[in-house]
Design an enzyme around this catalytic site. Structure first.
Site, PDB file in Angstrom:
ATOM      1  N   HIS A 113       0.851  -1.195   0.000  1.00  0.00           N
ATOM      2  CA  HIS A 113       0.000   0.000   0.000  1.00  0.00           C
ATOM      3  C   HIS A 113       0.882   1.240   0.000  1.00  0.00           C
ATOM      4  O   HIS A 113       2.111   1.145   0.093  1.00  0.00           O
ATOM      5  CB  HIS A 113      -0.977  -0.010   1.173  1.00  0.00           C
ATOM      6  CG  HIS A 113      -0.344   0.036   2.539  1.00  0.00           C
ATOM      7  ND1 HIS A 113       0.478  -0.969   3.021  1.00  0.00           N
ATOM      8  CD2 HIS A 113      -0.434   0.957   3.532  1.00  0.00           C
ATOM      9  CE1 HIS A 113       0.863  -0.659   4.249  1.00  0.00           C
ATOM     10  NE2 HIS A 113       0.334   0.500   4.572  1.00  0.00           N
TER      11      HIS A 113
ATOM     12  N   HIS B  91      -7.525  -2.174   5.641  1.00  0.00           N
ATOM     13  CA  HIS B  91      -6.685  -1.124   6.212  1.00  0.00           C
ATOM     14  C   HIS B  91      -7.339   0.228   5.915  1.00  0.00           C
ATOM     15  O   HIS B  91      -8.381   0.300   5.269  1.00  0.00           O
ATOM     16  CB  HIS B  91      -5.283  -1.229   5.614  1.00  0.00           C
ATOM     17  CG  HIS B  91      -4.247  -0.413   6.321  1.00  0.00           C
ATOM     18  ND1 HIS B  91      -4.144  -0.356   7.700  1.00  0.00           N
ATOM     19  CD2 HIS B  91      -3.261   0.392   5.844  1.00  0.00           C
ATOM     20  CE1 HIS B  91      -3.147   0.438   8.034  1.00  0.00           C
ATOM     21  NE2 HIS B  91      -2.592   0.905   6.921  1.00  0.00           N
TER      22      HIS B  91
ATOM     23  N   HIS C 149       6.166  -5.615  11.994  1.00  0.00           N
ATOM     24  CA  HIS C 149       5.490  -4.306  11.979  1.00  0.00           C
ATOM     25  C   HIS C 149       5.077  -3.893  13.393  1.00  0.00           C
ATOM     26  O   HIS C 149       3.935  -3.526  13.659  1.00  0.00           O
ATOM     27  CB  HIS C 149       4.273  -4.368  11.043  1.00  0.00           C
ATOM     28  CG  HIS C 149       3.772  -3.019  10.596  1.00  0.00           C
ATOM     29  ND1 HIS C 149       2.783  -2.339  11.260  1.00  0.00           N
ATOM     30  CD2 HIS C 149       4.133  -2.236   9.547  1.00  0.00           C
ATOM     31  CE1 HIS C 149       2.535  -1.209  10.646  1.00  0.00           C
ATOM     32  NE2 HIS C 149       3.355  -1.117   9.598  1.00  0.00           N
TER      33      HIS C 149
ATOM     34  N   ASP D 157       5.715   4.450   5.269  1.00  0.00           N
ATOM     35  CA  ASP D 157       6.640   3.510   5.897  1.00  0.00           C
ATOM     36  C   ASP D 157       6.781   2.224   5.101  1.00  0.00           C
ATOM     37  O   ASP D 157       7.610   1.376   5.438  1.00  0.00           O
ATOM     38  CB  ASP D 157       6.218   3.215   7.341  1.00  0.00           C
ATOM     39  CG  ASP D 157       4.810   2.639   7.466  1.00  0.00           C
ATOM     40  OD1 ASP D 157       3.929   3.089   6.722  1.00  0.00           O
ATOM     41  OD2 ASP D 157       4.590   1.768   8.326  1.00  0.00           O
ATOM     42  N   HIS D 158       6.018   2.082   4.035  1.00  0.00           N
ATOM     43  CA  HIS D 158       6.122   0.924   3.160  1.00  0.00           C
ATOM     44  C   HIS D 158       6.629   1.308   1.763  1.00  0.00           C
ATOM     45  O   HIS D 158       6.804   0.428   0.923  1.00  0.00           O
ATOM     46  CB  HIS D 158       4.766   0.236   3.009  1.00  0.00           C
ATOM     47  CG  HIS D 158       4.248  -0.346   4.285  1.00  0.00           C
ATOM     48  ND1 HIS D 158       4.220  -1.700   4.538  1.00  0.00           N
ATOM     49  CD2 HIS D 158       3.757   0.250   5.398  1.00  0.00           C
ATOM     50  CE1 HIS D 158       3.716  -1.913   5.741  1.00  0.00           C
ATOM     51  NE2 HIS D 158       3.430  -0.743   6.287  1.00  0.00           N
TER      52      HIS D 158
ATOM     53  N   ASP E 278      -0.420  -4.137   5.904  1.00  0.00           N
ATOM     54  CA  ASP E 278      -1.125  -3.722   7.112  1.00  0.00           C
ATOM     55  C   ASP E 278      -2.592  -4.128   7.014  1.00  0.00           C
ATOM     56  O   ASP E 278      -3.237  -3.916   5.978  1.00  0.00           O
ATOM     57  CB  ASP E 278      -1.031  -2.203   7.280  1.00  0.00           C
ATOM     58  CG  ASP E 278       0.385  -1.747   7.585  1.00  0.00           C
ATOM     59  OD1 ASP E 278       1.287  -2.612   7.654  1.00  0.00           O
ATOM     60  OD2 ASP E 278       0.585  -0.532   7.749  1.00  0.00           O
TER      61      ASP E 278
ATOM     62  N   HIS F 190       1.224   3.885   2.047  1.00  0.00           N
ATOM     63  CA  HIS F 190       1.688   4.602   3.234  1.00  0.00           C
ATOM     64  C   HIS F 190       3.213   4.677   3.213  1.00  0.00           C
ATOM     65  O   HIS F 190       3.900   3.739   2.782  1.00  0.00           O
ATOM     66  CB  HIS F 190       1.197   3.905   4.509  1.00  0.00           C
ATOM     67  CG  HIS F 190      -0.204   4.267   4.875  1.00  0.00           C
ATOM     68  ND1 HIS F 190      -1.014   3.478   5.658  1.00  0.00           N
ATOM     69  CD2 HIS F 190      -0.955   5.362   4.562  1.00  0.00           C
ATOM     70  CE1 HIS F 190      -2.190   4.065   5.823  1.00  0.00           C
ATOM     71  NE2 HIS F 190      -2.180   5.201   5.154  1.00  0.00           N
TER      72      HIS F 190
END
Length: 313
Positions: free
Chosen positions: A64, A142, A271, A68-69, A213, A66
């Site tokens: 996805h 998510h 995570h 942090d990914h 997530d 976001h």
């Protein structure tokens, strides 16, 4: 298949954990590998892994959008242009990944020296065929659209019956390779040896499931069904289910529940929120083993054999 955890933290990096990235390596394919997510600093994590050369990176699967990914992906792709022998690379991800990368490359005037293909996975369920394995991508639960991936190896060729081959008068040599590839071999006396005559039954390939997530959901269970190794987020400790739901995440107890229901063989939880130090995570895992005994905590640099479990810890 070998799983290497490059980043195991949630949201932001800490001194103990980088943000999310996982390498799936195929030693039998000359150590070629895929990346699942590429949080900020992923290419730095790769620098310390001699077996993970960017020239051998074939695909990146983004769960996805976001940060942090994702925030480490543009830099990694750009650096790959400086690597000799870097061939075509394919990036898979949800809708928006193409606009994200193309926008950054345009603003930075980046010119890649290899072919980059970007494939957006827009359906609730997508199946991809990589030849030696099959990949299933499905939507998770998510705050934004997020994907989980199930990688299923093709059945492995059965072992050769070398004693029978010796009785037939066929010594070790190139013919053994032909038989394992499914081709018949003719002996000097005119006898035809067929693969089915000297090969054991094929063995099922290994299955690894890597989820992005997610709160607990039916697709997480479906993707993890009977997996040899399930990788599931565990952002929060047990007892914080309400907080986890508010952010579209899972507790470690919920991750264990999915593994139990899906009958996965082993579970790797990752995570972790920055609020948890290593000792906190160790305690969380010990408590969670009352739900699912084969649960293990990921840490940066941990390696797992998909079939047998930990290589190092």
């Amino acid at each position: 298949m070998k799983l290497i955890l490059l980043g195991t933290g949630a949201g932001r990096p800490t001194l103990e954990r980088n943000v999310t990235s996982i390498a799936l390596q195929f030693p039998e394919r000359r150590n070629r590998f895929w990346l699942f997510d590429a949080g900020e600093g992923t290419q730095h994590q790769l620098l310390g892994r001699k077996e993970l050369k960017l020239s051998k990176l074939e695909a990146v699967f983004i769960t996805h959008l976001h940060g942090d990914h994702l925030y480490g992906l543009p830099g990694l792709l750009t650096s790959r242009s400086f690597i000799e022998g870097a061939g075509k690379l394919t990036v898979y991800g949800p809708a928006g990944i193409s606009a994200y990368l193309e926008g950054i490359f345009a603003a930075s005037e980046v010119r890649l020296d290899y072919e980059l293909e970007i494939v957006e996975l827009e359906d609730e369920r997508t199946e991809l065929d990589a030849g030696f394995c099959r990949i299933v991508a499905m939507e998770l639960d998510h705050r934004i659209r997020c994907l989980g991936y199930r990688i299923v190896e093709s059945p492995r060729c059965g072992a050769l019956d070398t004693e029978k081959l010796a009785r037939l008068g066929l010594p070790p040599g190139p013919e053994y390779g032909l038989l394992k590839r499914g081709e018949s071999v003719t002996l000097a006396d005119g006898t035809t040896v067929r693969p089915g005559d000297v090969l054991a039954d094929p063995t099922p390939g290994a299955t690894v499931t890597i989820l992005g997530d997610t709160a607990p959901c039916g697709n997480a269970f479906e993707l993890g069904r009977e997996a040899d190794l399930l990788v599931h987020e565990a952002t929060f400790a047990a007892g914080l289910e309400e907080k986890a739901a508010a952010y579209g995440h899972s507790t470690i107890a919920q991750a264990c529940g999915i593994a139990l229901k899906s009958e996965a063989k082993r579970l790797v939880v990752t995570h972790f929120s920055a609020r948890y130090a290593k000792e906190d995570v160790r305690r969380m895992v010990e408590e969670a083993r009352s739900i699912f005994p084969e649960v293990y905590a990921a840490h940066d640099g941990a390696e797992f054999d998909v079939r047998t479990g930990f290589i190092n810890n």
